[in-house]
Design a protein around this motif. Structure first.
Motif, short mmCIF file in Angstrom:
data_model
loop_
_atom_site.label_atom_id
_atom_site.label_comp_id
_atom_site.label_asym_id
_atom_site.label_seq_id
_atom_site.Cartn_x
_atom_site.Cartn_y
_atom_site.Cartn_z
N LEU A 103 0.69 -1.35 0.00
CA LEU A 103 0.15 -0.03 0.05
C LEU A 103 0.94 1.38 -0.01
CD1 LEU A 103 -2.98 -1.11 2.54
CD2 LEU A 103 -2.89 -1.17 0.03
N ALA A 104 2.00 1.13 0.50
CA ALA A 104 3.00 2.33 0.52
C ALA A 104 3.19 3.00 -0.96
CB ALA A 104 4.24 1.99 1.15
N VAL A 105 3.17 2.48 -1.82
CA VAL A 105 3.30 3.05 -3.38
C VAL A 105 2.30 3.38 -3.76
CG1 VAL A 105 5.65 1.83 -3.31
CG2 VAL A 105 3.52 0.94 -4.22
N LEU A 106 0.96 2.99 -3.48
CA LEU A 106 -0.21 3.18 -4.38
C LEU A 106 -0.61 4.91 -4.08
CD1 LEU A 106 -2.21 0.32 -3.37
CD2 LEU A 106 -1.15 0.80 -5.68
N PRO A 107 -0.75 5.57 -5.46
CA PRO A 107 -1.04 6.70 -5.37
C PRO A 107 -2.48 6.90 -5.20
CG PRO A 107 -0.27 6.33 -7.47
CD PRO A 107 -0.28 4.97 -6.85
N LEU A 108 -2.98 7.59 -4.22
CA LEU A 108 -4.51 7.54 -3.94
C LEU A 108 -5.14 9.03 -4.62
CD1 LEU A 108 -4.90 6.33 -0.26
CD2 LEU A 108 -4.73 5.10 -2.37
N THR A 109 -4.32 9.80 -4.42
CA THR A 109 -4.53 11.02 -5.23
C THR A 109 -3.21 11.70 -5.41
OG1 THR A 109 -4.50 12.88 -3.68
CG2 THR A 109 -6.60 11.45 -3.72
N ASP A 110 -3.53 12.91 -6.33
CA ASP A 110 -2.36 13.50 -6.76
C ASP A 110 -1.37 14.05 -5.59
OD1 ASP A 110 -3.85 15.30 -6.31
OD2 ASP A 110 -3.62 16.53 -7.87
N PRO A 275 -13.43 16.83 -6.58
CA PRO A 275 -12.14 16.33 -6.12
C PRO A 275 -11.30 15.27 -6.55
CG PRO A 275 -13.55 17.41 -4.33
CD PRO A 275 -14.27 17.22 -5.50
N ALA A 276 -10.27 15.32 -6.86
CA ALA A 276 -9.84 14.11 -7.28
C ALA A 276 -9.96 12.88 -6.19
CB ALA A 276 -8.13 14.23 -7.28
N ALA A 277 -9.84 13.03 -5.14
CA ALA A 277 -10.16 12.01 -4.12
C ALA A 277 -11.46 11.25 -4.31
CB ALA A 277 -10.01 12.51 -2.57
N VAL A 278 -12.39 12.42 -4.70
CA VAL A 278 -13.74 11.62 -4.86
C VAL A 278 -13.87 10.75 -6.21
CG1 VAL A 278 -16.19 12.26 -5.28
CG2 VAL A 278 -14.82 13.78 -3.71
N TRP A 279 -13.00 11.22 -7.09
CA TRP A 279 -12.85 10.37 -8.25
C TRP A 279 -12.45 8.92 -7.89
CZ3 TRP A 279 -15.47 10.50 -12.41
CH2 TRP A 279 -15.94 12.05 -13.01
N PHE A 280 -11.27 9.28 -7.23
CA PHE A 280 -10.53 8.10 -6.91
C PHE A 280 -11.44 6.96 -6.33
CE2 PHE A 280 -7.89 4.91 -4.73
CZ PHE A 280 -6.84 4.81 -5.83
N ALA A 281 -12.21 7.46 -5.15
CA ALA A 281 -13.10 6.82 -4.33
C ALA A 281 -14.13 6.18 -5.14
CB ALA A 281 -13.71 7.76 -3.14
N LEU A 282 -14.64 6.95 -5.94
CA LEU A 282 -15.78 6.26 -6.76
C LEU A 282 -15.31 5.14 -7.81
CD1 LEU A 282 -17.60 9.43 -8.33
CD2 LEU A 282 -18.42 7.76 -7.06
N LYS A 283 -14.28 5.45 -8.26
CA LYS A 283 -13.71 4.23 -9.30
C LYS A 283 -13.37 2.98 -8.35
CE LYS A 283 -11.64 7.49 -12.54
NZ LYS A 283 -10.25 8.20 -12.90
N PHE A 284 -12.56 3.35 -7.24
CA PHE A 284 -12.20 2.32 -6.44
C PHE A 284 -13.45 1.41 -6.06
CE2 PHE A 284 -11.89 1.03 -2.12
CZ PHE A 284 -10.69 0.29 -2.03
N SER A 285 -14.35 2.19 -5.64
CA SER A 285 -15.73 1.34 -5.22
C SER A 285 -16.13 0.57 -6.26
CB SER A 285 -16.81 2.55 -4.60
OG SER A 285 -16.05 3.37 -3.69
N ALA A 286 -16.25 1.04 -7.39
CA ALA A 286 -16.67 0.28 -8.71
C ALA A 286 -16.17 -0.98 -8.51
CB ALA A 286 -16.63 1.21 -9.72
N VAL A 287 -14.77 -0.81 -8.54
CA VAL A 287 -13.99 -2.18 -8.76
C VAL A 287 -14.22 -3.21 -7.60
CG1 VAL A 287 -11.67 -3.14 -8.73
CG2 VAL A 287 -12.03 -0.68 -9.94
N VAL A 288 -14.40 -2.50 -6.45
CA VAL A 288 -14.54 -3.52 -5.27
C VAL A 288 -16.10 -4.14 -5.46
CG1 VAL A 288 -15.03 -3.47 -2.76
CG2 VAL A 288 -13.32 -2.09 -3.68
N PHE A 289 -17.13 -3.25 -5.76
CA PHE A 289 -18.19 -3.84 -6.41
C PHE A 289 -18.24 -4.80 -7.32
CE2 PHE A 289 -22.35 -3.95 -8.69
CZ PHE A 289 -23.29 -4.12 -7.61
N LEU A 290 -17.43 -4.69 -8.38
CA LEU A 290 -17.14 -5.52 -9.49
C LEU A 290 -16.69 -6.92 -8.90
CD1 LEU A 290 -17.39 -6.09 -12.53
CD2 LEU A 290 -14.65 -5.46 -12.51
N LEU A 291 -15.83 -6.83 -7.75
CA LEU A 291 -15.18 -7.95 -7.32
C LEU A 291 -16.07 -8.82 -6.67
CD1 LEU A 291 -11.72 -6.58 -5.87
CD2 LEU A 291 -12.08 -8.06 -8.01
N ILE A 292 -16.93 -8.05 -5.80
CA ILE A 292 -18.01 -8.52 -5.03
C ILE A 292 -19.04 -9.26 -6.02
CG2 ILE A 292 -20.18 -8.39 -3.32
CD1 ILE A 292 -18.40 -5.79 -2.35
N TRP A 293 -19.17 -8.56 -7.19
CA TRP A 293 -20.53 -9.01 -8.21
C TRP A 293 -20.06 -10.36 -8.75
CZ3 TRP A 293 -21.99 -5.77 -12.95
CH2 TRP A 293 -23.05 -6.41 -13.46
#
Lengths: 336, 504, 504, 124, 104
Positions: A103-110, A275-293
């Motif tokens: 997790l240390a290297v993941l860029p969450l926002t700019d 905000p960038a953080a929101v974009w990231f959170a949205l996409k992130f959530s979508a992927v998590v949802f995809l995984l659950i799906w």
């Protein structure tokens, strides 16, 4: 803030601040895990026309997972007599530590990224591989047939899918010419790589599900065959560590998918005011949802189907993808 | 005319081809072809002698072709590090070549006693002949070595396959001793080659006496001595000199008769030839200072051989030790550094070749007839087989140096030389002459006139065919004894050259 | 780099490699996709055609000047051409040998791999000879090694083969690691992996510490590569591997692999160290001050190889020690640097001669042992009676291995001796050891000859000789003798086409 | 200097994450130890085998497939090591490297085909 | 914080190499021997990488070399293990001392 810290001279003070930041982040991740589990159960329930957890913490069952964790904490810790004690104890740590390290290297926002290292992608791939060792250690040290088989299966599966996973990333690297995750995000400012690298994206998703040992690729812990797979002998918080590492990896994979294919924190055109953080959170959530799906929709594969799918389908496609990408880049240098 | 020497050396190949084309079952054909194969060299050598006798220069026969060139140094000197295919002949070689060709023919003739695998036998015999002829005509050391080893290999097989009971052991010890000898020889040759850039005998003589070649590393004075000692040691094993003689006794006892004839008659002489040609020829200065040691060794050999011959019970061993003893004479002659002595040594080389061949031929026949060569088992053969006994007596007289036979001339000349230079040594050595007479007569008289053995009553005597070889050999022995110039004349020029070399 | 630059490269320099690579790929695919009823032995013929084509293309590129492509990492100079020729010829013969290899068990599934692994190994060897960079050199080395490991264990269901492969992997791995470690120092000290660039830097170095480290790196690399050529004290693997591996693989290891090993030793060590100083003041060159150590290695190798060979009863094991001994002889040439004038031609000719004589012998061994799995020396007993042709062929190969004049082995040894003595002071002790051990080697080599010719056999079956092997044996024997009697056919070819490898 | 500091700081972060990753299980288990009961008995400490007495050693010999896949993984994974630098530097290297890599991947493909045909990839 | 000196890497590599060599020469278990060999190879890799950054004349070639040597080490290990497996199936041991079929 982190950016400023990063360029200041390293000192003991820095290290302390880093430590505090990292602990803070740890709690964020733990929070995510808590609610990821809950949401998984909830979504599963809804998709199966059930309600899901609804007792603790209101009708949404918001405290269900917290209660689970507390229960695990209070559970008696047994170590089988025949187990290889030191290894048995080390195994969960070995499995968890890398999951958090990546997790240390993941860029969450700019702005929000802890370590900005040049070979971030390679770092991720390399460190995440260590978890396999932890799992095999767990399986072997338990001295239990189910555990051993589970551990071996896990190892076989993880190494088999590691190759397509790693190879699918080559396409992305080809397009950006860098292994730095920030630069990869920056390269997607105009066009997300999911458009340019659809095949790579598919391979990556499939392989990452396999890496996460999730359905339909959850053979290592297939309850019906192996009781509980490699952690059959684990109980209490040791067991929790394995679960934790799985969900932390889910966090990491979802972030990585976002970063690599969905443009990271980049906004959609004309929506830059969000905000960038929101974009990231949205996409992130979508992927998590995809995984659950995926988990809910698909049945578990047979062990031979699983392996052969990885080697005979994913790997050749991944190889072909690399070559096609390279050729396309040579032919249409403007687009790619 | 230059081709004649090549023809001489390689003509046995004709015989080899004939043999190879013959089925291995045809005993009589094989034997015939084997003998026929030895004829061309004999004829060629006679032709050569004829040319020589009619006054032609032997130098005309010299053949020289480019053969091997090592390295890529032609920018310095086109001939540097080359080995030519060069054959030449002078009086000394001519005599030895004649003797070789003759003895090989006789040996092939005497090969009727061979019982098995005639094809391989004769092929090897002819290879042996090529080797022997090559050794005596080769003009450079590498070529010499090549032929030398050819004799070694073919003799190894001839002894090992067709010999008597302990043939393999004999073959092995032959191989090892000679192997060591040839290893030393090879090192000497290679040092000379590497330092002088050539192995041609004349060129080497020139370089060694004048000084090294400037282009390559020098040959120091010490090294010259070392090289000479190496050469002498290598040839001493071949000769053989005490204490390196055991192999030779073994070979003489175990080898088949025709091979012993050749071995005693020719192969041993290669040692003497090498010592004279290369030792004295290339290193005359150095040779002078080691001569005395050679003379001492010669005397020891002479006495030791004689003594050992005296105590042997097996006639073949007697003859073997007698060969050692007689080879001592060669050393004595060489060590004297006197014209007479060297002449004696050279005479001895030829004379002993003939005598030993004769004696071994006869003992071979005896053994074939009686299955033994122990003196105690034989006896009274004069009655049952008078002709055989007669030849044997004649041979032994020749061997012990009866005046009028070749042995006398050579021993006389050798000791004459030594008396001139080292009288005391010669005096000690001359005891050996008496001893020779004693052991030779003891053995031969026991065999011919000793107590008769019943089991030999029905022995058949030599037929006329079997007497031919003995006759030829004895004829030559006597001719040389009576008329030494027969040999002395061809040898003269070689001797002169050697004597000039050592400055006497 | 655009298309234009790429096409401007002298790709023709790599054609021989490309052909081999292409053949390998073709064979792999054919092996995979041919239906099972097609005999996999046909692959050998395709492989052979590939090798021959590659040889032809090599001949075609012979006249072109030195070409250096891919950032000087691939050099086609005379050295590369000369050694590649040896490798290709050797590999072609091994392929012929492999075609008819038919063991009793353990080769059914792997027949296809058997053939193309030879090609990958060959490819590695070829890359080694013509690489100008440590990296490519190392890759070539490992391509050869790893292929050889598998080849040694190709008989999956045969314990000896497995064990041989295991031992080979372990010792090979250790040697690789040592070499690599030495290379890492070389890289560190010079900052480059390009041999040319490195040698320029090393030439100018005078710092004592650096020179010391150069020496350290030199010996690490040498020790590592000593494993490859099986020189003592790093030879332990060779007997086991030679014995356990299938015969064609053994032949491959002793011929092609060894040639490549010497090629890489020459390539790395000579091109880097030839002009390095031996001490800080520059009084000695590197080789002058260190040749004693190499000489020591050479001496030990010769002694161990020849002495231990004496008590071997298994033919492949015996040949392993024989091959160790031959590595020792070649190390003599390396220690003496061929007396400056004879280095490369000595190596080239020796390896050429070794190729023919050794392959000839291995071919006979393979035929004789057939599918009996017996490789004892008694398999050869009385071969002369059963199959004279094979026996004579084997005999000539053995004589050549022993270094008897008239065979290529002799000329090869002569070149080494020349090199040892052509410098001042000469390497007398080393040469003496070489000559002495050669004599020792006579014992076991002639032991084989004794079995072949002098003993009669219990087994009466005539070995069946496939046509391919017959050709192979005939060519080997012919060449052995031809290069023994007329070595200049090879030597002139060498000098004419490769010069003195001055563009090395 | 900033580049260097950033570099060092980044790895300091990595190190910190490593420490926390190792510490979390340790701390959590330590806390758990304070809270949880500890009443071991033989039944609890025995190996689980669906409730019956365990039979035989559990470290049984494994199907060779696992090892084969392991070997295959080692080879392919290390080969991808070459793909990464190539991909990063692809733009600078141009068509030459493309062809080179095509050959390389072709060889990899042959390796895969080999394993496929030799039934290495077949599980069961 | 300052740079780690070159000598530290070299000593590390040397120590690793010696451990590897010791293990490869003395250990009886083939797997451990193979691991020891890997250790030696990696020691060389450390050298390469260290030299490539901190050497007299730093250059990227060292890293390239180490990449190649890693690959080769992997191939070698794969082959070694495969052969070991084949052998194990026949002999049921991984002990070097028990590999004694090949004796004169």
């Amino acid at each position: 803030m982190i950016q400023d810290l990063l360029i200041s001279e390293p000192s003991l003070l820095n290290a302390t601040i880093f430590l505090l930041l990292a602990v803070l982040f740890l709690f964020v991740v733990l929070g995510f895990v808590t609610y990821a589990i809950l949401s998984e159960r909830k979504v599963m329930g809804l998709m199966q026309m059930r309600i899901g957890p609804n007792q603790l913490g209101g009708r949404w069952g918001l405290l269900q997972t917290v209660a689970d964790v507390l229960k695990l904490l209070l559970k008696e810790d047994t170590i089988p007599k025949l187990a290889d004690r030191p290894l048995f104890i080390i195994a969960p740590i070995l499995a968890f530590a890398p999951s958090f390290m990546v997790l240390a290297v993941l860029p969450l926002t700019d702005k929000l990224q802890f370590a900005d290292i040049g070979v971030g992608l390679l770092y991720y791939v390399a460190i995440s591989g260590i978890t396999t060792v932890g799992i095999v250690t767990a399986g072997w040290s338990s001295n239990n047939k189910y555990a051993l088989i589970g551990g071996m299966r896990a190892a076989a599966q993880m190494i088999s899918y590691e190759i397509p996973l790693v190879m699918s990333l080559v396409g992305v690297v080809l397009l950006t010419g860098s292994l730095n995750l920030n630069e990869i995000v920056a390269a997607q400012e105009n066009l997300w790589f999911i458009v340019l690298q659809p095949v790579a994206f598919l391979i990556f998703i499939i392989a990452s599900v396999a890496e996460l040992n999730r359905v339909p690729f959850d053979l290592p812990e297939a309850e019906s065959e192996l009781v509980a797979g490699y952690f059959v002998e684990y109980s209490g918080f040791r067991w929790a560590m394995f679960m934790l590492s799985e969900y932390v990896y889910m966090f990491a994979m979802a972030s990585l998918t976002t970063v690599l294919f969905l443009g990271g924190w980049n906004s959609l055109p004309f929506l830059g005011f969000i905000p960038a953080a929101v974009w990231f959170a949205l996409k992130f959530s979508a992927v998590v949802f995809l995984l659950i799906w995926i988990r809910i929709t698909l049945p578990r594969l047979r062990s031979d189907q699983l392996m052969e799918f990885g080697w005979k389908v994913l790997l050749p496609i991944a190889l072909a993808n690399i070559m096609v990408t390279a050729i396309l880049k040579e032919l249409f240098p403007n687009i790619f | 005319m230059t081709f004649l020497l090549s023809v001489l050396v390689f003509s046995p190949i004709l015989g080899i081809l004939l043999l190879l084309l013959t089925s291995k079952q045809h005993e009589s054909n094989l034997k015939m072809f084997g003998f026929i194969g030895t004829v061309p060299p004999l004829l060629v050598s006679l032709i050569l002698y004829q040319y020589y006798a009619s006054g032609a220069s032997l130098a005309d026969f010299t053949i020289k072709n480019n053969w091997i060139r090592f390295g890529n140094l032609s920018q310095y000197d086109a001939k540097l590090f080359t080995v030519d295919y060069e054959l030449a002949i002078d009086g000394f070689s001519l005599v030895l070549v004649l003797m070789t060709a003759l003895l090989t023919s006789l040996a092939a003739f005497a090969s009727h006693s061979i019982k098995k695998e005639w094809k391989g036998y004769f092929v090897l015999l002819l290879f042996l002949e090529i080797g022997m002829l090559g050794v005596f005509t080769a003009q450079n050391l590498v070529l010499f070595f090549l032929f030398f080893e050819l004799t070694l290999i073919s003799a190894f097989f001839l002894v090992g396959k067709w010999g008597f009971a302990e043939k393999e052991k004999a073959a092995y010890s032959f191989l090892l001793y000679n192997g060591i000898g040839s290893a030393i020889l090879l090192i000497v040759i290679m040092i000379l080659f590497a330092r002088a850039g050539t192995t041609n005998i004349q060129a080497l003589t020139h370089i060694i006496t004048i000084g090294g070649v400037p282009t390559i590393a020098p040959i120091s004075a010490t090294m010259k001595y070392a090289l000479l000692v190496g050469l002498v040691a290598a040839f001493a094993i071949k000769l053989p000199i005490f204490p390196m003689h055991r192999w030779m006794v073994m070979v003489h006892v175990e080898a088949p008769t025709p091979i012993v004839m050749l071995h005693a008659g020719v192969l041993l002489k290669i040692g003497a030839y090498g010592m004279i040609r290369f030792g004295m020829g290339i290193f005359p200065e150095q040779f002078k200072s080691v001569a005395i040691y050679l003379a001492v060794l010669g005397v020891i050999n002479f006495l030791y051989g004689a003594f050992m011959a005296f105590i042997q019970t097996d006639f073949k061993r007697v003859l073997a030790y007698s060969s050692i003893s007689h080879m001592g004479v060669v050393l004595i002659g060489l060590g004297s550094l006197q014209a007479a002595g060297v002449q004696g040594a050279v005479f001895q080389v030829v004379s002993h070749g003939l005598i030993a061949a004769l004696l071994f031929y006869l003992v071979g026949i005896i053994q074939e007839k009686t299955d033994t060569s122990l003196i105690s088992d034989l006896g009274g053969l004069a009655k049952t087989v008078p002709r055989l006994s007669g030849w044997l007596l004649a041979g032994s007289f020749a061997s012990l140096g009866l005046p009028g036979m070749s042995g006398f001339v050579s021993e006389f000349l050798a000791f004459l030389g030594l008396f001139k230079s080292e009288p005391w040594l010669a005096a000690i050595g001359s005891i050996g002459i008496v001893m020779t007479a004693v052991y030779m007569l003891r053995a031969v008289l026991d065999i011919t006139f000793g107590k008769e053995k019943e089991k030999y009553e029905h022995l058949t005597d030599l037929n006329w065919l079997q007497q031919i070889p003995a006759g030829i050999l004895l004829l030559l022995i006597v001719s040389i004894g009576v008329y030494p110039s027969l040999l002395g004349e061809p040898l003269q020029r070689t001797l002169d050259a050697i004597m000039i070399g050592i400055g006497r | 780099m655009d298309l234009q630059t790429m096409l401007n490269y002298h790709w023709e320099a790599m054609i021989p490699e490309f052909i081999i690579l292409g053949t390998t790929v073709l064979l792999t695919l054919l092996d995979l996709f041919w239906p099972p009823y097609i005999k996999r032995r046909r692959l050998a013929w395709i492989g052979l055609i590939g090798i021959l084509l590659s040889l032809l293309s090599l001949l075609a590129v012979l006249p072109i000047e030195v070409v250096s492509i891919l950032d000087d990492s691939f050099r086609l100079d005379s050295f590369a051409k000369a050694f590649k020729m040896l490798l290709l010829v050797g590999a072609a013969f091994v392929m012929l040998l492999a075609e008819s290899y038919e063991p009793k068990e353990g080769m059914k599934e792997q027949r296809g791999e058997f053939y193309y692994l030879f090609l990958t190994a060959l490819l590695g060897a070829m890359i080694m000879t013509s690489s100008g960079d440590l990296i490519t050199l190392f890759i070539g080395l490992e391509l050869l090694s790893i292929s050889s490991y598998i080849l040694a264990g190709i008989r999956k269901h045969h314990t000896a083969s497995n064990e041989a492969a295991m031992k080979y992997v372990i010792s090979g791995g250790i040697s690789t690691a040592i070499t690599l470690f030495g290379m890492s120092y070389l890289y560190g000290l010079t900052g480059s992996t390009n041999l040319k660039a490195m040698s320029i830097i090393m030439k100018e170095t005078v710092d004592t510490q650096f020179l010391y480290l150069f020496g350290l790196a030199f010996f690490m690399v040498l020790v590592g590569l000593s494993f490859k050529i099986a020189s003592a004290p790093f030879h332990m693997w060779a007997p086991d591997v030679y014995q356990g591996a299938p015969i064609p693989v053994t032949a491959f290891l002793s011929v092609v692999s060894k040639t490549a090993g010497f090629a890489i030793i020459l390539r790395i060590l000579l091109s880097l160290y030839r002009e390095v100083w031996g001490d800080a003041v520059g009084a000695f060159s590197f080789f002058e001050s260190n040749s004693i150590y190499i000489a020591f290695l050479a001496g030990i190798t010769m002694i161990i190889g020849n002495v231990v060979a004496l008590r071997q009863r298994n033919l492949k094991r015996l040949f392993a020690y024989s091959s160790i001994a031959h590595a020792g002889y070649l190390l003599v040439a390396f220690a003496t640097l061929g007396g400056q004038y004879f280095l490369f031609d000595t190596f080239w000719f020796y390896l050429l001669a070794y190729l023919f004589m050794n392959l000839g012998a291995f071919a006979v061994i393979q035929v004789v042992s057939g599918n009996t799995e017996q490789e004892g020396i008694d398999m050869l007993t009385g071969l002369y009676q059963r199959s004279p042709w094979l026996a004579v062929a084997m005999g000539i190969s053995i004589l050549s291995l022993a270094g008897i004049p008239g065979t290529a082995g002799f000329i090869a040894k002569v070149s080494i001796f020349l090199g040892a003595f052509a410098v001042d002071p000469g390497f007398y002790v080393l040469a003496a050891i070489m000559a002495g051990t050669t004599v020792i080697s006579y014992i076991y080599y002639f032991g084989i000859l004794v079995q072949l010719f002098l003993r009669s056999s219990i087994i009466q079956t005539k070995p069946k000789v496939p046509a391919g092997i017959n050709i192979l044996v005939a060519v080997c024997v012919l060449m052995t003798i031809l290069f023994g009697l007329a070595p200049n056919i090879a030597l002139d070819f060498f000098h004419q086409h490769f010069g003195d490898l001055l563009d090395f | 200097m900033e580049g260097l500091y950033s570099y060092q700081n980044s790895y300091l972060f990595v190190f910190v994450f490593l420490v926390i990753g190792l510490m979390l299980p340790v701390v959590a288990l330590f806390i758990g130890k304070l809270l949880r009961p500890d009443k071991p008995n033989i039944i609890k400490a025995s190996t689980y085998e669906s409730g019956i007495e365990p039979i035989h050693d559990s470290r049984v010999q494994f199907n060779v497939r696992y090892y084969l896949f392991g070997l295959l993984f080692v080879i392919f994974d290390v080969e991808t090591v070459f793909l990464y630098p190539w991909a990063v530097a692809y733009e600078k290297l141009g068509i030459f490297s493309l062809i080179e890599m095509l050959i390389f991947v072709f060889m990899l493909g042959i390796g895969l085909a080999y394993a496929w045909k030799k039934k290495v990839l077949k599980w069961t | 914080m300052t740079e780690v000196p070159l000598s530290a890497y070299l000593v590390l590599a040397l120590v690793l190499f010696c451990i590897g060599l010791y293990g490869a020469l003395t250990k009886r278990n083939t797997v451990i021997v193979l691991i020891s060999i890997e250790l030696m190879l990696n020691a060389a890799n450390i050298n390469f990488v260290a030299f490539s950054r901190l050497g007299v004349t730093p250059s990227i070639t060292g890293q390239v070399f180490s990449l190649f040597s890693i690959t080769i080490a992997a191939a070698e290990a794969a082959v070694g293990l495969a052969i070991l497996m084949a052998l194990y199936r026949r002999k049921k041991t991984v002990n070097i001392d028990e590999m004694d079929t090949l004796k004169h």
